[in-house]
Write a protein that holds these residues in place. Structure first.
Motif, PDB file in Angstrom:
ATOM      1  N   GLN A 147      -5.111  11.305  -0.362  1.00  0.00           N
ATOM      2  CA  GLN A 147      -6.398  11.057  -1.012  1.00  0.00           C
ATOM      3  C   GLN A 147      -6.279  10.963  -2.524  1.00  0.00           C
ATOM      4  OE1 GLN A 147      -9.021  14.141   0.414  1.00  0.00           O
ATOM      5  NE2 GLN A 147      -8.934  13.411   2.532  1.00  0.00           N
ATOM      6  N   GLN A 148      -5.281  11.618  -3.109  1.00  0.00           N
ATOM      7  CA  GLN A 148      -5.147  11.573  -4.565  1.00  0.00           C
ATOM      8  C   GLN A 148      -4.615  10.231  -5.061  1.00  0.00           C
ATOM      9  OE1 GLN A 148      -1.955  14.236  -6.045  1.00  0.00           O
ATOM     10  NE2 GLN A 148      -1.251  14.317  -3.916  1.00  0.00           N
ATOM     11  N   PHE A 149      -4.121   9.392  -4.149  1.00  0.00           N
ATOM     12  CA  PHE A 149      -3.578   8.087  -4.522  1.00  0.00           C
ATOM     13  C   PHE A 149      -4.282   6.973  -3.754  1.00  0.00           C
ATOM     14  CE2 PHE A 149       0.086  11.058  -5.037  1.00  0.00           C
ATOM     15  CZ  PHE A 149       0.093  11.052  -6.437  1.00  0.00           C
ATOM     16  N   SER A 150      -5.579   7.076  -3.646  1.00  0.00           N
ATOM     17  CA  SER A 150      -6.343   6.076  -2.887  1.00  0.00           C
ATOM     18  C   SER A 150      -6.281   4.686  -3.520  1.00  0.00           C
ATOM     19  CB  SER A 150      -7.800   6.525  -2.750  1.00  0.00           C
ATOM     20  OG  SER A 150      -8.382   6.711  -4.026  1.00  0.00           O
ATOM     21  N   ASN A 151      -5.921   4.623  -4.807  1.00  0.00           N
ATOM     22  CA  ASN A 151      -5.832   3.328  -5.493  1.00  0.00           C
ATOM     23  C   ASN A 151      -4.473   2.660  -5.294  1.00  0.00           C
ATOM     24  OD1 ASN A 151      -4.676   5.447  -7.039  1.00  0.00           O
ATOM     25  ND2 ASN A 151      -4.600   4.112  -8.839  1.00  0.00           N
TER      26      ASN A 151
END
Length: 201
Positions: free
Chosen positions: A82-86
């Motif tokens: 979730q911390q790297f959704s981009n």
């Protein structure tokens, strides 16, 4: 090439790695085999630092991102992701990537049997064929190279191998084992020694 067992393709803002085998330790423990806890978390922390440092737009995982069926370590990855959704995660399916398609969708992972970017081809198992592409990257073998010293001491180290048409990436995961390569004399091999990459031949 990075000593953290990955490649950063600056032009494409892509981080390339192979053979994480996430969930392998939980799979072993479930089978009654004693395995130290925290190995997967350390692998993901190493990957987290790479993403934070290089800020890639895409991760290309050349197979065996996961080790087997869904388990609690996959749930840990779900939260970590979730911390790297981009960041786009492109997984070339390996022989251990056997979870249901909907699980990968929930994890925001694009799954491919093969994957190509520009004229570079990515496939999990090296097969020696060029498939019309200039070069192929693969994984699967967990390659290592035996270094020999003047005193006949021997040390086997993970390595990057670059054949004429196909490169083989080292296994990113720490709990993977390795297989010694026997490269041709003219094939470049780069070993990972701690925080350094050294050309072995």
């Amino acid at each position: 090439m990075l000593p953290q067992r990955a490649v950063f393709w600056a032009e494409e803002k892509a981080l390339i790695l192979s053979d994480l085998h996430l969930g392998k330790t939980a799979h072993f423990r479930k089978s009654g085999i004693a395995v130290p806890a925290g190995i997967m978390q350390e692998d993901l922390f190493r990957l987290q630092r790479l993403i934070t440092h290089y800020m890639p737009e895409r991760l290309i995982i050349v197979g065996d991102m996961f080790h087997s069926v869904e388990n609690n370590e996959v749930q840990f990855f779900r939260v970590w992701r979730q911390q790297f959704s981009n960041v786009s995660f492109d997984l070339v399916r390996g022989n251990h990537d056997i979870m249901a398609d909907e699980v990968y969708e929930q994890l925001q992972i694009n799954v491919h049997n093969t994957f190509s970017l520009r004229d570079i081809h990515f496939v999990h198992e090296p097969d020696g064929s060029r498939n019309g592409f200039r070069y192929t990257f693969s994984g699967h073998l967990h390659p290592a190279f035996v270094m020999q010293g003047a005193g006949k001491q021997r040390l086997r180290l993970p390595c990057f191998y670059f054949g004429p048409h196909c490169g083989i990436l080292p296994a990113f995961g720490d709990f993977t084992g390795s297989a010694s390569l026997d490269p041709g004399e003219s094939d470049p091999v780069f070993v990972i020694a701690g925080k350094s990459i050294i050309r072995a031949q």
